[in-house]
Design a protein around this motif. Structure first.
Motif, PDB file in Angstrom:
ATOM      1  N   HIS A 128      62.196  21.142  81.907  1.00  0.00           N
ATOM      2  CA  HIS A 128      61.363  22.006  81.070  1.00  0.00           C
ATOM      3  C   HIS A 128      60.486  21.127  80.184  1.00  0.00           C
ATOM      4  CE1 HIS A 128      63.772  25.592  82.068  1.00  0.00           C
ATOM      5  NE2 HIS A 128      64.832  24.812  81.903  1.00  0.00           N
ATOM      6  N   ARG A 129      59.354  21.703  79.779  1.00  0.00           N
ATOM      7  CA  ARG A 129      58.488  21.050  78.791  1.00  0.00           C
ATOM      8  C   ARG A 129      58.606  21.851  77.497  1.00  0.00           C
ATOM      9  NH1 ARG A 129      53.192  18.801  81.969  1.00  0.00           N
ATOM     10  NH2 ARG A 129      54.056  18.867  84.080  1.00  0.00           N
ATOM     11  N   VAL A 130      58.904  21.134  76.425  1.00  0.00           N
ATOM     12  CA  VAL A 130      59.191  21.795  75.149  1.00  0.00           C
ATOM     13  C   VAL A 130      58.150  21.371  74.115  1.00  0.00           C
ATOM     14  CG1 VAL A 130      60.911  22.144  73.337  1.00  0.00           C
ATOM     15  CG2 VAL A 130      61.647  21.811  75.710  1.00  0.00           C
ATOM     16  N   ARG A 131      57.576  22.337  73.441  1.00  0.00           N
ATOM     17  CA  ARG A 131      56.579  22.035  72.416  1.00  0.00           C
ATOM     18  C   ARG A 131      57.163  22.226  71.021  1.00  0.00           C
ATOM     19  NH1 ARG A 131      55.594  27.196  74.081  1.00  0.00           N
ATOM     20  NH2 ARG A 131      55.411  28.778  72.447  1.00  0.00           N
ATOM     21  N   ILE A 132      56.740  21.384  70.111  1.00  0.00           N
ATOM     22  CA  ILE A 132      57.045  21.561  68.694  1.00  0.00           C
ATOM     23  C   ILE A 132      55.871  22.324  68.093  1.00  0.00           C
ATOM     24  CG2 ILE A 132      57.473  20.421  66.496  1.00  0.00           C
ATOM     25  CD1 ILE A 132      58.437  17.977  68.095  1.00  0.00           C
ATOM     26  N   PRO A 133      56.084  23.529  67.580  1.00  0.00           N
ATOM     27  CA  PRO A 133      54.944  24.292  67.054  1.00  0.00           C
ATOM     28  C   PRO A 133      54.313  23.602  65.852  1.00  0.00           C
ATOM     29  CG  PRO A 133      57.026  25.342  66.459  1.00  0.00           C
ATOM     30  CD  PRO A 133      57.364  24.246  67.417  1.00  0.00           C
ATOM     31  N   ILE A 134      53.003  23.591  65.838  1.00  0.00           N
ATOM     32  CA  ILE A 134      52.252  23.030  64.712  1.00  0.00           C
ATOM     33  C   ILE A 134      51.527  24.182  64.031  1.00  0.00           C
ATOM     34  CG2 ILE A 134      50.352  21.511  64.042  1.00  0.00           C
ATOM     35  CD1 ILE A 134      51.198  19.613  66.242  1.00  0.00           C
ATOM     36  N   HIS A 135      51.907  24.463  62.808  1.00  0.00           N
ATOM     37  CA  HIS A 135      51.369  25.619  62.098  1.00  0.00           C
ATOM     38  C   HIS A 135      50.154  25.281  61.236  1.00  0.00           C
ATOM     39  CE1 HIS A 135      54.885  27.700  63.504  1.00  0.00           C
ATOM     40  NE2 HIS A 135      55.698  26.861  62.868  1.00  0.00           N
ATOM     41  N   SER A 191      48.651  16.397  65.911  1.00  0.00           N
ATOM     42  CA  SER A 191      49.919  16.096  66.570  1.00  0.00           C
ATOM     43  C   SER A 191      50.869  15.502  65.543  1.00  0.00           C
ATOM     44  CB  SER A 191      49.704  15.104  67.720  1.00  0.00           C
ATOM     45  OG  SER A 191      49.175  13.881  67.240  1.00  0.00           O
ATOM     46  N   LEU A 192      52.072  15.160  66.019  1.00  0.00           N
ATOM     47  CA  LEU A 192      53.087  14.539  65.179  1.00  0.00           C
ATOM     48  C   LEU A 192      53.306  13.095  65.598  1.00  0.00           C
ATOM     49  CD1 LEU A 192      55.751  17.396  65.104  1.00  0.00           C
ATOM     50  CD2 LEU A 192      54.437  16.578  63.139  1.00  0.00           C
ATOM     51  N   ASN A 193      53.677  12.264  64.648  1.00  0.00           N
ATOM     52  CA  ASN A 193      54.107  10.907  64.949  1.00  0.00           C
ATOM     53  C   ASN A 193      55.289  10.948  65.919  1.00  0.00           C
ATOM     54  OD1 ASN A 193      56.435   8.895  63.964  1.00  0.00           O
ATOM     55  ND2 ASN A 193      54.474   7.825  63.885  1.00  0.00           N
ATOM     56  N   LEU A 194      55.350   9.984  66.828  1.00  0.00           N
ATOM     57  CA  LEU A 194      56.407   9.964  67.843  1.00  0.00           C
ATOM     58  C   LEU A 194      57.801  10.023  67.233  1.00  0.00           C
ATOM     59  CD1 LEU A 194      57.652   9.442  70.663  1.00  0.00           C
ATOM     60  CD2 LEU A 194      57.340   7.005  70.215  1.00  0.00           C
ATOM     61  N   ALA A 195      58.058   9.192  66.238  1.00  0.00           N
ATOM     62  CA  ALA A 195      59.394   9.158  65.650  1.00  0.00           C
ATOM     63  C   ALA A 195      59.724  10.477  64.966  1.00  0.00           C
ATOM     64  CB  ALA A 195      59.509   8.002  64.659  1.00  0.00           C
ATOM     65  N   THR A 196      58.726  11.110  64.340  1.00  0.00           N
ATOM     66  CA  THR A 196      58.947  12.413  63.713  1.00  0.00           C
ATOM     67  C   THR A 196      59.289  13.459  64.758  1.00  0.00           C
ATOM     68  OG1 THR A 196      57.395  11.870  61.939  1.00  0.00           O
ATOM     69  CG2 THR A 196      57.924  14.192  62.250  1.00  0.00           C
ATOM     70  N   ALA A 197      58.543  13.461  65.850  1.00  0.00           N
ATOM     71  CA  ALA A 197      58.815  14.413  66.935  1.00  0.00           C
ATOM     72  C   ALA A 197      60.200  14.177  67.520  1.00  0.00           C
ATOM     73  CB  ALA A 197      57.749  14.268  68.023  1.00  0.00           C
ATOM     74  N   ALA A 198      60.565  12.904  67.701  1.00  0.00           N
ATOM     75  CA  ALA A 198      61.888  12.593  68.235  1.00  0.00           C
ATOM     76  C   ALA A 198      62.980  13.116  67.312  1.00  0.00           C
ATOM     77  CB  ALA A 198      62.030  11.089  68.428  1.00  0.00           C
ATOM     78  N   ALA A 199      62.801  12.934  66.005  1.00  0.00           N
ATOM     79  CA  ALA A 199      63.796  13.404  65.044  1.00  0.00           C
ATOM     80  C   ALA A 199      63.953  14.916  65.117  1.00  0.00           C
ATOM     81  CB  ALA A 199      63.406  12.981  63.627  1.00  0.00           C
ATOM     82  N   LEU A 200      62.849  15.650  65.192  1.00  0.00           N
ATOM     83  CA  LEU A 200      62.919  17.111  65.266  1.00  0.00           C
ATOM     84  C   LEU A 200      63.634  17.563  66.538  1.00  0.00           C
ATOM     85  CD1 LEU A 200      59.339  17.994  63.992  1.00  0.00           C
ATOM     86  CD2 LEU A 200      61.486  18.613  62.871  1.00  0.00           C
ATOM     87  N   CYS A 201      63.283  16.944  67.656  1.00  0.00           N
ATOM     88  CA  CYS A 201      63.887  17.340  68.938  1.00  0.00           C
ATOM     89  C   CYS A 201      65.381  17.020  68.969  1.00  0.00           C
ATOM     90  CB  CYS A 201      63.174  16.636  70.088  1.00  0.00           C
ATOM     91  SG  CYS A 201      61.462  17.149  70.350  1.00  0.00           S
ATOM     92  N   LEU A 202      65.744  15.832  68.543  1.00  0.00           N
ATOM     93  CA  LEU A 202      67.147  15.427  68.586  1.00  0.00           C
ATOM     94  C   LEU A 202      67.994  16.265  67.645  1.00  0.00           C
ATOM     95  CD1 LEU A 202      66.556  11.584  68.749  1.00  0.00           C
ATOM     96  CD2 LEU A 202      67.682  12.953  70.530  1.00  0.00           C
TER      97      LEU A 202
END
Length: 272
Positions: free
Chosen positions: A240-247, A252-263
């Motif tokens: 699956h492809r999962v998006r982090i919603p940006i309101h 976009s988000l910094n890679l490490a920030t996105a990784a933290a949110l997903c994990l």
């Protein structure tokens, strides 16, 4: 014992480990600062020796009790550190990474996917990430979220880059790290081990915050390059492809920030 100087042969040889080619050839790297040294000493067989200034050896005497300590003067220590203000401790360490087909992260041993397991394995696969600070921060986030392993795949930054080691703040020594030059092979291995592969993708069909049932599964998060994300052919291998919603208006988000949110989203769902 008279502290070694920057011109000492042992110090010179250790200083050569600032080059990736030398690190790879010798399978040795330097861990700078008390947090890194403490983490390294917690891994049996990791630390070869610790270089310390006399004042640091005294200040961190309890920490260094199990180590073989070599005293060096301030200039020698500074030559081994890439910190602006060195703390006075640098450990000479053996490489830690496990093969990409190692059971530590592929579903066997402690990570075995079992029906009676309290939660599924949680892994981060970093494909072609280039920034050493981001790489170390992803390791730190994975450790904090209780993930079981981090895989650096494709043309990624050297895990043992001093900036990566420092940015991990000791977490490099807390969980298995694997290296796989073939990013597609890493994804296939994760799927074959029973992990659901989720690609972090801004255009994904799944909303991160509306997918707890999916996130509760044994999971490998697939994270792409800081600038261009995941290649289409690699993202296509994910389940699956999962998006982090940006309101807001951020692109976009910094890679490490996105990784933290997903994990952390996975950790919450798995432990829910």
């Amino acid at each position: 014992m008279t502290p070694l100087t920057a011109g000492n042969a042992r110090v010179k040889e250790a200083r050569k480990l600032s080059r990736r080619s030398v690190r790879s050839e010798r399978r040795l790297f330097l861990a700078d600062g008390p947090k890194a040294v403490e983490g390294a000493l917690g891994v049996p067989g990791c630390v070869v020796e610790v270089f310390a200034t006399p004042s640091a050896a005294q200040e961190y005497a309890d920490l260094l009790a199990p180590a073989e300590v070599t005293l060096v003067d301030d200039r020698a220590l500074a030559s081994l550190s890439d910190s602006v203000n060195p703390a006075g401790l640098v450990a000479l360490c053996n490489f830690l990474d496990v093969p990409a087909n190692h059971p530590l992260w592929l579903g066997e041993s402690a990570l075995m996917v079992r029906r009676d397991a309290p939660r599924g394995p949680l892994v981060a696969i970093c494909a072609d990430i280039r920034d050493p600070g981001n790489a170390g921060t992803v390791i730190r986030c994975a450790d904090a979220a209780g993930a079981d392993a981090v895989v650096f795949a494709g043309d990624s930054v050297d895990v043992y880059n001093p900036k990566t080691v420092r940015a991990s703040v000791g977490s490099l020594f807390h969980l298995p790290v694997a290296i796989e030059r073939d990013a597609a092979a890493a994804v296939r291995a994760a799927r074959e081990a029973g992990l659901t592969v989720l690609a972090a993708d801004g255009g994904g069909e799944v909303d991160l915050f509306d997918s707890d049932e999916l996130l509760a599964r044994p999971t490998a998060w697939l994270l792409g390059n800081e600038a261009w994300g995941l290649p289409e052919e690699l993202a296509a291998l994910a389940d699956h492809r999962v998006r982090i919603p940006i309101h807001g208006r951020a692109e976009s988000l910094n890679l490490a920030t996105a990784a933290a949110l997903c994990l952390y989203a996975s950790a919450r769902a798995q432990r829910g």
